[in-house]
Design an enzyme around this catalytic site. Structure first.
Site, mmCIF file in Angstrom:
data_model
loop_
_atom_site.group_PDB
_atom_site.id
_atom_site.type_symbol
_atom_site.label_atom_id
_atom_site.label_comp_id
_atom_site.label_asym_id
_atom_site.label_seq_id
_atom_site.Cartn_x
_atom_site.Cartn_y
_atom_site.Cartn_z
ATOM 1 N N ASP A 138 22.593 33.500 -12.912
ATOM 2 C CA ASP A 138 23.794 32.866 -12.362
ATOM 3 C C ASP A 138 24.395 33.766 -11.285
ATOM 4 O O ASP A 138 24.651 34.946 -11.525
ATOM 5 C CB ASP A 138 24.807 32.607 -13.485
ATOM 6 C CG ASP A 138 25.855 31.568 -13.077
ATOM 7 O OD1 ASP A 138 25.599 30.825 -12.110
ATOM 8 O OD2 ASP A 138 26.909 31.504 -13.734
ATOM 9 N N HIS A 145 36.122 31.328 -4.972
ATOM 10 C CA HIS A 145 36.202 31.577 -6.415
ATOM 11 C C HIS A 145 36.359 33.077 -6.679
ATOM 12 O O HIS A 145 37.215 33.499 -7.459
ATOM 13 C CB HIS A 145 34.954 31.043 -7.112
ATOM 14 C CG HIS A 145 34.862 31.416 -8.564
ATOM 15 N ND1 HIS A 145 35.722 30.918 -9.522
ATOM 16 C CD2 HIS A 145 34.015 32.257 -9.218
ATOM 17 C CE1 HIS A 145 35.395 31.438 -10.707
ATOM 18 N NE2 HIS A 145 34.376 32.249 -10.553
ATOM 19 N N GLU A 210 32.872 25.770 -15.558
ATOM 20 C CA GLU A 210 32.648 26.244 -14.192
ATOM 21 C C GLU A 210 31.790 25.222 -13.468
ATOM 22 O O GLU A 210 30.687 24.876 -13.919
ATOM 23 C CB GLU A 210 31.976 27.630 -14.180
ATOM 24 C CG GLU A 210 32.910 28.723 -14.689
ATOM 25 C CD GLU A 210 32.389 30.138 -14.453
ATOM 26 O OE1 GLU A 210 31.165 30.326 -14.347
ATOM 27 O OE2 GLU A 210 33.238 31.061 -14.380
ATOM 28 N N GLU A 212 29.286 24.144 -10.959
ATOM 29 C CA GLU A 212 28.209 24.825 -10.226
ATOM 30 C C GLU A 212 27.091 23.839 -9.908
ATOM 31 O O GLU A 212 27.017 22.756 -10.473
ATOM 32 C CB GLU A 212 27.614 25.963 -11.092
ATOM 33 C CG GLU A 212 28.631 26.972 -11.577
ATOM 34 C CD GLU A 212 27.999 28.275 -12.092
ATOM 35 O OE1 GLU A 212 26.814 28.529 -11.769
ATOM 36 O OE2 GLU A 212 28.695 29.011 -12.814
ATOM 37 N N ASP A 244 28.804 25.852 -16.330
ATOM 38 C CA ASP A 244 28.671 27.151 -17.003
ATOM 39 C C ASP A 244 29.933 27.387 -17.833
ATOM 40 O O ASP A 244 30.904 27.976 -17.380
ATOM 41 C CB ASP A 244 28.494 28.242 -15.945
ATOM 42 C CG ASP A 244 28.440 29.637 -16.548
ATOM 43 O OD1 ASP A 244 28.066 29.747 -17.725
ATOM 44 O OD2 ASP A 244 28.764 30.600 -15.834
ATOM 45 N N ARG A 248 37.102 32.720 -21.614
ATOM 46 C CA ARG A 248 37.746 33.704 -20.749
ATOM 47 C C ARG A 248 38.319 34.904 -21.494
ATOM 48 O O ARG A 248 38.361 36.016 -20.948
ATOM 49 C CB ARG A 248 38.874 33.023 -19.950
ATOM 50 C CG ARG A 248 38.423 31.888 -19.055
ATOM 51 C CD ARG A 248 37.416 32.343 -18.030
ATOM 52 N NE ARG A 248 37.078 31.275 -17.100
ATOM 53 C CZ ARG A 248 36.042 31.332 -16.262
ATOM 54 N NH1 ARG A 248 35.248 32.405 -16.246
ATOM 55 N NH2 ARG A 248 35.790 30.334 -15.458
ATOM 56 N N GLN A 251 35.468 37.065 -22.376
ATOM 57 C CA GLN A 251 34.983 37.651 -21.117
ATOM 58 C C GLN A 251 35.843 38.842 -20.687
ATOM 59 O O GLN A 251 35.329 39.887 -20.286
ATOM 60 C CB GLN A 251 34.993 36.565 -20.034
ATOM 61 C CG GLN A 251 34.392 36.995 -18.704
ATOM 62 C CD GLN A 251 34.394 35.845 -17.684
ATOM 63 O OE1 GLN A 251 34.814 34.731 -17.980
ATOM 64 N NE2 GLN A 251 33.928 36.136 -16.479
ATOM 65 N N LYS A 264 29.499 33.738 -22.066
ATOM 66 C CA LYS A 264 28.807 32.757 -21.220
ATOM 67 C C LYS A 264 27.575 32.143 -21.869
ATOM 68 O O LYS A 264 27.022 31.191 -21.347
ATOM 69 C CB LYS A 264 28.346 33.453 -19.929
ATOM 70 C CG LYS A 264 29.468 34.028 -19.078
ATOM 71 C CD LYS A 264 30.081 32.948 -18.219
ATOM 72 C CE LYS A 264 30.968 33.571 -17.151
ATOM 73 N NZ LYS A 264 31.470 32.542 -16.234
ATOM 74 N N THR A 268 25.382 26.024 -21.769
ATOM 75 C CA THR A 268 25.350 25.724 -20.339
ATOM 76 C C THR A 268 24.776 24.317 -20.235
ATOM 77 O O THR A 268 23.738 24.037 -20.843
ATOM 78 C CB THR A 268 24.423 26.712 -19.584
ATOM 79 O OG1 THR A 268 24.840 28.049 -19.865
ATOM 80 C CG2 THR A 268 24.457 26.465 -18.076
ATOM 81 N N GLU A 384 41.258 29.263 -12.393
ATOM 82 C CA GLU A 384 41.883 29.265 -11.067
ATOM 83 C C GLU A 384 42.977 28.205 -10.964
ATOM 84 O O GLU A 384 44.059 28.473 -10.451
ATOM 85 C CB GLU A 384 40.831 28.984 -9.990
ATOM 86 C CG GLU A 384 39.772 30.053 -9.877
ATOM 87 C CD GLU A 384 38.586 29.540 -9.079
ATOM 88 O OE1 GLU A 384 38.732 29.293 -7.876
ATOM 89 O OE2 GLU A 384 37.508 29.368 -9.673
#
Ligand code: CA
Length: 437
Positions: A138, A145, A210, A212, A244, A248, A251, A264, A268, A384
């Site tokens: 990834d 971002h 996420e 992607e 993905d 958080r 993370q 993560k 997925t 975000e």
């Protein structure tokens, strides 16, 4: 430069009526590959190509003798439950199959009679991950971002000094990749409560998506033999949508110094259809970077990649909460953007991945990283959109979110549209967060 050919002709007329439905993702100019079977049938999964609301069963078409020569060899490679053999044959093979299908699906084709017996409605199909993915990497190619996330942690210098020089990525996990429809339990892990000095073990309270794109490698490269930037597109089979999922809070505690790990690798989700680079040719756009930015090192730059290395793929994220589902209300859109805003191109990802001699193999999957655009409504993750969970998003039905709640279904869609070309789409990828077990 990427040539357009007769398969891109906007005037093509298809005998599958739904291929002409307004807003269809799968007109005759698209012809994406996937792996499917009739839902609940116990049949073997096999390769198929989406057309309108239907699927051309490649195993059935091959058995019916629809294809000749290189197209027949390519179709044969797609009769099993994984498309790796087709991917390994390279773009000439998938292009020959695309051309043969394009001609066979045109109105008044002499092959119509035989192909009609090889068509399965998408409404009756279920899908599988379309390749045996050997490795998944990834990337982090959206500068918007990277800056949005960096600003939350380092307001004074949001972008790390390496960002504009080196395509950043990490090696992900294949075993938990699932096809659209994936459901997973809220993961547990180590999180550090605010103000605490020791972590606790708890269900993640900050599950995010996420937005992607996934990139399937076609022909690989030998160990020790890097792929030059102008050869990189010929090593890409096609693109899909990719979510993905990210925890958080896990993370934030674990990511230093080696990057994401358990935050993560619990799930997925990918869309079932792979749109080929050939189908995307009308939607290539120049790589645009503001004046005064550093020129990449020579191995990462070529005139062709600057001229047409980016793609205008419009992307959107929608949320369907458990309450909306119970009330039969439609999902609401959280954000929309385009892949064209990425800092690093697809070719730069492939070239950088192999520049040290690392070998990519057919069916390997690369993620672009979260694709956010320059405007606030173009953010590809809740992290975000909610500014690190400090500004909740209010939904149309009055609910609000900072991060995902149990029962939330996240839906991502992608499509390409421009004057003079036929709109093509990616279908969708959806996945649902279940309560922690
Ligand atoms: Ca990611």
């Amino acid at each position: 430069m990427t040539a357009l050919n007769e398969t891109h002709d906007p005037a093509l007329d298809c005998w599958v009526e739904s291929a002409h439905s307004p807003g269809t993702d799968f007109p005759l100019q698209n012809l994406p590959f996937g792996v499917f079977r009739r839902a609940g049938s116990g049949e073997a999964f096999r390769g198929g190509v989406a057309i309108g609301a239907e699927i051309v069963d490649l195993a059935a078409a091959q058995a019916a003798g629809v294809f000749d020569g290189q197209a027949a060899r390519a179709a044969q490679a797609a009769t099993g439950p994984q498309l790796n053999a087709l991917m390994a044959m390279g773009p000439a093979a998938s292009s020959a199959l695309r051309l043969a299908l394009s001609r066979g699906l045109r109105r008044e084709s002499p092959l119509e009679g035989r192909l009609r017996g090889c068509v399965v409605p998408q409404a009756r199909a279920e899908y599988a991950v379309p390749a045996e993915i050997g490795d998944y990497t990834d990337f982090y190619t959206s500068i918007h971002h990277a800056a949005n996330v960096g600003r939350l942690f380092r307001p004074d210098h949001p972008l790390m000094p390496n960002y504009k020089w080196v395509p950043i990525g990490y090696h992900g996990r294949v075993s938990s990749i699932g096809v659209s429809g994936q459901e997973f339990a809220r993961p547990r892990g180590q999180v550090l409560p605010k103000g605490a000095t020791a972590p606790v073990f708890a269900p993640s309270a900050r599950i995010d998506y996420e937005l992607e794109l996934g990139v399937y490698i076609g022909t690989g490269n030998a160990l020790g033999a890097p792929i030059a930037i102008d050869d990189a597109p010929s090593h890409v089979f096609g693109l899909c949508l990719l979510n993905d999922w990210s925890a958080r809070d896990v993370q934030a505690w674990e990511y230093q110094p080696l990057g994401p790990f358990l935050a993560k690798n619990f799930a997925t989700t990918i869309s079932p259809w792979i749109v080929t680079l050939e189908a995307l040719a009308p939607y290539r756009v120049p790589l645009s970077r503001p004046e005064g930015e550093p020129k990449p090192l020579a191995y990462l730059e070529s005139p062709a990649d600057i001229a047409e290395g980016a793609f205008d793929i419009r992307l959107e994220v929608l949320l369907e909460t458990a309450r909306m589902r119970a009330a039969h209300e439609p999902a609401v859109r959280l954000a929309a953007t385009s892949y064209r805003h990425a800092w690093w191109t697809l070719a730069q990802m492939v070239t950088h991945h192999t520049v040290n001699g690392c070998n990519l193999r057919p069916g390997d999957l690369l993620g672009t990283g979260t694709l956010s655009g320059p405007e606030p409504g173009e953010a590809g993750a809740l992290l975000e959109l909610t500014v690190g969970g400090t500004q909740p998003v209010t939904l149309a039905d009055g609910e609000s979110r900072t991060f995902l709640e149990d029962g939330d279904t996240v839906i991502m869609r992608g499509a390409c549209e421009r004057p003079g070309a036929v709109r093509i789409g990616f279908g969708e990828v959806r996945g649902t967060l279940l309560p922690a077990t």
